[in-house]
Scaffold this active site. Structure first.
Site, PDB file in Angstrom:
ATOM      1  CB  CYS A   1      21.314  19.799  41.719  1.00 12.82           C
ATOM      2  SG  CYS A   1      22.189  18.448  40.916  1.00 12.82           S
TER       3      CYS A   1
ATOM      4  CG  HIS B   1      26.631  17.610  46.254  1.00 15.01           C
ATOM      5  ND1 HIS B   1      25.738  16.783  46.886  1.00 15.01           N
ATOM      6  CD2 HIS B   1      26.004  18.055  45.128  1.00 15.01           C
ATOM      7  CE1 HIS B   1      24.627  16.698  46.168  1.00 15.01           C
ATOM      8  NE2 HIS B   1      24.757  17.465  45.096  1.00 15.01           N
TER       9      HIS B   1
END
Length: 625
Positions: A29, A547
């Site tokens: 990620c 995020h």
């Protein structure tokens, strides 16, 4: 912080997690390498934490997460070089494509053509300039100066498959050099010469040859297959021969496969469509002209247009003119007019920079690739407007019996080729109508500015935005509206421990769709395909991570709609993405959005200043340089 050698780190990490045989899958990620291990007890966690470049290790949700930071793609790439894991499983990070088949096709073409867009625009202007100089008689096409400049302007168009092979390989996770080699074979001089051969065979099998210069789809299709073939070969071949046998087999398989499959298909389509339209010119000229005007750019896109060229050339020999060529002026100039309308209407500075040169090269030289692939097609409506204008104009030209006396690229400069045959007045009326329709329809129908930002890597960064971003970054704005709180209260230990740096967390308010905005002006260095994470580097060197949600990478893009791309400049408060909170929560994930300064250690201070309800772009962090 010392520079990390990820080529050295990759084999060390692989060894300490128990070797390739202990790794079932591997993805990444924005900051973490995510491994699924067959036996986590085999992993030397304490030793892994001490490796240079490793921030920490988190074992959660059935994954063994090695936290690296913003450079995690570099480590992931190195692991892909020495194992079959990264390449095989990289696709799990790709979000599900949204929209219908046509929308997905446009997004794919736009993404692949974007890296070469500015080169196409510049080369198109060279072609336009040469066309103007030769028309005015200021330069001879027989001279060596023309030959050299024409090569400079024409090479990127002729070798477009080679150029696209690079971006296609990146998109489909294939080896770039091998993809370029395959594309090079398609336009190799001896292969091009075979298009005129009476008989071509491969190991005794007849091969129908076609021209692949300036084509798009053959290399896109080829590279897509190449990616699957390479990943399979890496899994089945022994490591002792893998490095040279994979490209050997891929080249030996893919080049003949493309020539034996795409060639016959495109040739059959070309011959069928061109033959049918040729017959239609005799039965109902207006209908044939409308089809040519509306769909010529589509024919070019699919490489079907080559089937028309032999018919046109034969017509120039006998009877001496081509009625099939005249409607193409309407097709090309209508698209050029639509590009011009986009340049006038768009609010995006970068879109104007693309559309201006693209419109000029299309009008003057008939070079439509920059305008089609960089402007009209990504925005959809201008492309449709150009097709409508081309259809109406092409029908009018055909009704007037318009024809071209020479094989030329349809453009304003080439219009003298239309003066000898048919009703010239009607022909020019048809062209004028096509231009007006393409231009006016684009202005009236408009287009989605979000599409402009997403597909052409543009944004609304004005000169003032860029200049302002040069100022020191002293504060950061909240990326979403909601309840701001210290990172220590976040349930994810990577963020709460401060391992990635200082910052703040914001739990979004309400439900439904929310907008995520940039906390500071800068350049996007990371945009995850899943849409859940964005890395921004400001002009004064502050490195930020936004995020959205905790562990939301597992949603694989569901509920996330990114509005930006890597390399794009953003202003503070500019939209990065839309997020559907209901999808996130229904998936069982926490939508808390994290804002982290990932290079906190290199700054004098990163201080969160909000522990209350905030609106988007409210100051939540102060930075001391």
């Amino acid at each position: 912080m010392a520079k990390v050698d990820y080529a050295a780190l990759a084999p060390q990490l692989l060894e300490k997690v128990g070797g390739e045989g202990n790794v079932r899958s591997i993805t990444h990620c924005a900051t973490r390498l995510r491994l699924v291990l067959a036996d986590e007890s085999k992993a030397a966690t304490a030793q892994i934490k001490q490796l240079p470049g490793v921030v920490t290790v988190v074992q959660a949700g059935g994954q063994y997460q090695v936290v690296i930071g913003n450079d995690v793609p570099m480590l992931y790439e190195e692991l892909g070089r020495i194992t079959s894991l990264g390449a095989a499983d990289s696709g799990t990070e790709q979000p599900a494509e949204e929209g219908n088949l046509f929308d997905r096709f446009i997004k794919l073409i736009s993404a692949l053509i974007h890296p070469v867009l500015w080169t196409l625009a510049g080369a198109g202007l060279i072609k336009a300039l040469l066309a103007l100089l030769t028309t005015l008689g200021w330069m001879s096409e027989e001279g060596t100066t023309y030959t050299i400049l024409n090569a400079a302007g024409d090479s990127v168009f002729y070798f477009l498959p080679v150029v696209l092979a690079i971006s296609a390989a990146r998109r489909f996770k294939a080896n770039e050099i091998t993809a370029v080699a395959i594309a090079g074979a398609l336009v190799y001089p001896d292969i091009v010469a075979l298009a005129d051969a009476d008989s071509v065979t491969f190991i005794g099998i007849p091969v129908v040859m076609a021209s692949y210069s300036s084509s798009l789809l053959p290399i896109i299709f080829s590279t897509w297959i190449q990616g699957y073939l390479e990943r399979w070969l890496k899994r089945v071949l022994p490591s002792t021969i893998r490095n040279f046998m994979v490209p050997l087999l891929v080249l030996a398989i893919m080049v003949p496969l493309v020539l034996m499959t795409i060639g016959p298909v495109t040739t059959a389509l070309s011959n069928g469509i061109s033959g049918g339209i040729q017959s239609l010119f005799r039965i109902a000229p207006w209908a044939a002209g409308a089809i040519m005007g509306a769909f010529w750019q589509v024919f070019v896109m699919f490489g079907i247009h080559w089937g028309f060229v032999p018919i046109m050339l034969a017509d120039y020999d006998n009877p001496g003119y081509s009625v099939m060529t005249a409607p193409l002026f309407a097709a090309v100039l209508a698209q050029a007019a639509a590009v011009l309308a986009v340049m006038i209407r768009t609010r995006s500075a970068q879109m104007r920079q693309v559309a201006g040169p693209a419109a000029l090269s299309a009008f003057l030289a008939g070079i439509t690739e920059p305008g089609i692939y960089g402007v009209n097609l990504p925005l959809k409506r201008p492309f449709i407007a150009g097709c409508i204008g081309g259809a109406v104009g092409g029908a009018i030209i055909a009704i007037g019996g318009g024809a071209s006396s020479a094989f030329v690229f349809p453009s304003l400069i080439a219009m003298p080729a239309l003066l000898q045959y048919g009703n010239v007045v009607v022909t020019f009326i048809g062209i004028a109508v096509a231009v007006v329709i393409g231009f006016v329809l684009t202005l009236v129908l408009g287009f989605n500015e979000a599409d402009a930002a997403a597909d052409s890597d543009s944004d609304e960064d004005t000169t003032e935005d860029v200049e302002a971003s040069a100022e020191p970054t002293t504060t950061l704005g909240a990326p979403v509206a909601g309840r701001a709180m210290p990172l220590e209260k976040v349930s994810d230990p990577v963020f709460s421990s401060g391992a990635l740096g200082g910052g703040v967390a914001v739990r979004p308010n309400g439900s439904g769709r929310i907008v995520v905005t940039a906390p500071a002006a800068g350049t996007l260095v990371t945009v995850m395909d899943s849409g859940h994470a964005y890395g921004i580097k400001t002009d004064d060197g502050v490195e930020l991570l936004v995020h959205v949600g905790l562990d939301t990478v597992q949603l694989e893009g569901r509920g996330f709609s990114p509005k930006v791309t890597v390399g794009q400049r953003v202003a503070r408060g500019q939209e990065l993405a839309e997020v559907d909170l209901e999808v996130v929560r229904e998936g069982g994930y926490d939508p808390t959005t994290i804002l982290v300064v990932t290079n906190t250690a290199s700054l004098a201070g990163v201080v969160p200043v909000a522990d209350a309800d905030v609106e988007a772009d409210d100051v939540v962090v102060e930075i001391d340089h």
